[in-house]
Design a protein around this motif. Structure first.
Motif, PDB file in Angstrom:
ATOM      1  N   ALA A  16       0.833  -1.200   0.000  1.00  0.00           N
ATOM      2  CA  ALA A  16       0.000   0.000   0.000  1.00  0.00           C
ATOM      3  C   ALA A  16       0.870   1.252   0.000  1.00  0.00           C
ATOM      4  O   ALA A  16       1.818   1.367   0.776  1.00  0.00           O
ATOM      5  CB  ALA A  16      -0.916  -0.002   1.220  1.00  0.00           C
ATOM      6  N   GLY A  17       0.576   2.156  -0.892  1.00  0.00           N
ATOM      7  CA  GLY A  17       1.329   3.398  -1.005  1.00  0.00           C
ATOM      8  C   GLY A  17       2.458   3.335  -2.005  1.00  0.00           C
ATOM      9  O   GLY A  17       3.029   4.371  -2.347  1.00  0.00           O
ATOM     10  N   GLU A  18       2.811   2.121  -2.484  1.00  0.00           N
ATOM     11  CA  GLU A  18       3.898   1.989  -3.455  1.00  0.00           C
ATOM     12  C   GLU A  18       3.385   1.618  -4.844  1.00  0.00           C
ATOM     13  O   GLU A  18       4.153   1.231  -5.718  1.00  0.00           O
ATOM     14  CB  GLU A  18       4.915   0.952  -2.977  1.00  0.00           C
ATOM     15  N   GLY A  23       5.017  -7.381  -7.228  1.00  0.00           N
ATOM     16  CA  GLY A  23       5.648  -8.630  -7.586  1.00  0.00           C
ATOM     17  C   GLY A  23       4.720  -9.460  -8.458  1.00  0.00           C
ATOM     18  O   GLY A  23       3.501  -9.251  -8.471  1.00  0.00           O
ATOM     19  N   TRP A  24       5.287 -10.434  -9.177  1.00  0.00           N
ATOM     20  CA  TRP A  24       4.444 -11.206 -10.097  1.00  0.00           C
ATOM     21  C   TRP A  24       3.385 -12.033  -9.371  1.00  0.00           C
ATOM     22  O   TRP A  24       2.327 -12.328  -9.950  1.00  0.00           O
ATOM     23  CB  TRP A  24       5.280 -12.071 -11.022  1.00  0.00           C
ATOM     24  N   THR A 176       4.081   9.024  -9.039  1.00  0.00           N
ATOM     25  CA  THR A 176       3.650   8.198  -7.913  1.00  0.00           C
ATOM     26  C   THR A 176       3.787   8.972  -6.608  1.00  0.00           C
ATOM     27  O   THR A 176       4.633   9.861  -6.477  1.00  0.00           O
ATOM     28  CB  THR A 176       4.501   6.912  -7.801  1.00  0.00           C
ATOM     29  N   THR A 177       2.967   8.584  -5.635  1.00  0.00           N
ATOM     30  CA  THR A 177       3.031   9.210  -4.322  1.00  0.00           C
ATOM     31  C   THR A 177       4.283   8.777  -3.567  1.00  0.00           C
ATOM     32  O   THR A 177       4.920   9.582  -2.873  1.00  0.00           O
ATOM     33  CB  THR A 177       1.781   8.837  -3.508  1.00  0.00           C
ATOM     34  N   HIS A 188      12.565  -4.204  -9.669  1.00  0.00           N
ATOM     35  CA  HIS A 188      11.168  -4.387  -9.270  1.00  0.00           C
ATOM     36  C   HIS A 188      10.216  -3.988 -10.393  1.00  0.00           C
ATOM     37  O   HIS A 188      10.421  -2.985 -11.070  1.00  0.00           O
ATOM     38  CB  HIS A 188      10.873  -3.583  -8.007  1.00  0.00           C
ATOM     39  N   PHE A 189       9.157  -4.776 -10.525  1.00  0.00           N
ATOM     40  CA  PHE A 189       8.202  -4.569 -11.604  1.00  0.00           C
ATOM     41  C   PHE A 189       7.167  -3.511 -11.253  1.00  0.00           C
ATOM     42  O   PHE A 189       6.800  -3.334 -10.097  1.00  0.00           O
ATOM     43  CB  PHE A 189       7.447  -5.878 -11.905  1.00  0.00           C
TER      44      PHE A 189
END
Length: 224
Positions: A16-18, A23-24, A176-177, A188-189
């Motif tokens: 949450a927040g990212e 991840g897959w 993004t926040t 990271h995806f």
């Protein structure tokens, strides 16, 4: 049948927040038609997954006929004294495999997703011997393998440097926040990349489970 996921941040659910980093494992349930229980977490190694009690919680929920998909290595390679590719890392993976089998479930080993580090038009391998250690363990123990190192390397090279960047966490300032100043992260995806990897994992699981073998052969109705 339930799929249980053990792994690091490249497998873990979106935090949450990212958003939109994911991840897959976040997307796997879109493609497998079965329940997915994702226990992966950021920074996880084979050792921390065991020591934190996460593995015990995962295993307690595993029933006969389930599958446990296991992907570690990104962080294990940062602790070579404890988790060498042919030492602590392989030892712990072997333990995970044995404990899954003891519950009548199917272990599936994955090599690590490659980092998107281009040198010209080729992706530079970054995981050293760790993918080979997983491949060798899978062969020695008769464990099913999904080779995500190979797949992601191919995927990035096939798309090329610019297009493949759109699968990873490359965010412009203000997008993004979580990263208001922007971010360039080639490990990271973002959700689009996570979905591509999950689709491949799901198709690989179908092959492992021989789930398309009951369809009639079509060769007699098509001209080569």
């Amino acid at each position: 049948m339930i799929y249980h996921l053990a792994g690091d941040s490249t497998v873990a659910p979106m935090t949450a927040g990212e958003e939109p980093m994911a991840g897959w494992g976040e997307c796997l349930d879109e493609f497998v038609g079965a329940s997915v229980r994702n226990h992966a977490f950021g920074g996880a190694t084979t050792e921390s997954f065991l020591a934190s009690g996460t593995w015990a919680r995962l295993l307690a929920d595993v029933a006969e006929g389930d599958a446990v998909v296991i992907q570690f290595g990104h962080n294990d390679q940062k602790q070579p004294e404890l988790l060498a590719s042919r030492g602590g890392y392989t030892d712990r993976l072997r333990r995970l495999v044995a404990e899954v089998r003891a519950r009548g479930a199917r272990p599936v080993l994955c090599t690590s997703c490659e980092r998107r580090w281009f040198d010209g038009d080729r992706v530079t391998p970054t995981h050293g011997d760790y993918p080979n250690a997983v491949r060798d363990l899978a062969a020695a123990e008769g464990v099913d393998l999904i080779d995500l190192t190979v797949f992601t390397t191919w995927l990035y090279e096939d798309l090329g440097d610019a297009a493949s960047a759109r699968l990873l966490s490359h965010y412009a300032p203000g997008e993004t926040t979580a990263w208001p100043d922007g971010l360039v992260d080639d490990t990271h995806f973002r959700i689009e990349g996570a979905r591509r990897i999950a689709r491949f994992v799901a198709r690989s699981l179908r092959a492992i489970e021989r789930r398309d073998g009951d369809q009639p052969a079509k060769g007699s109705t098509f001209t080569a």
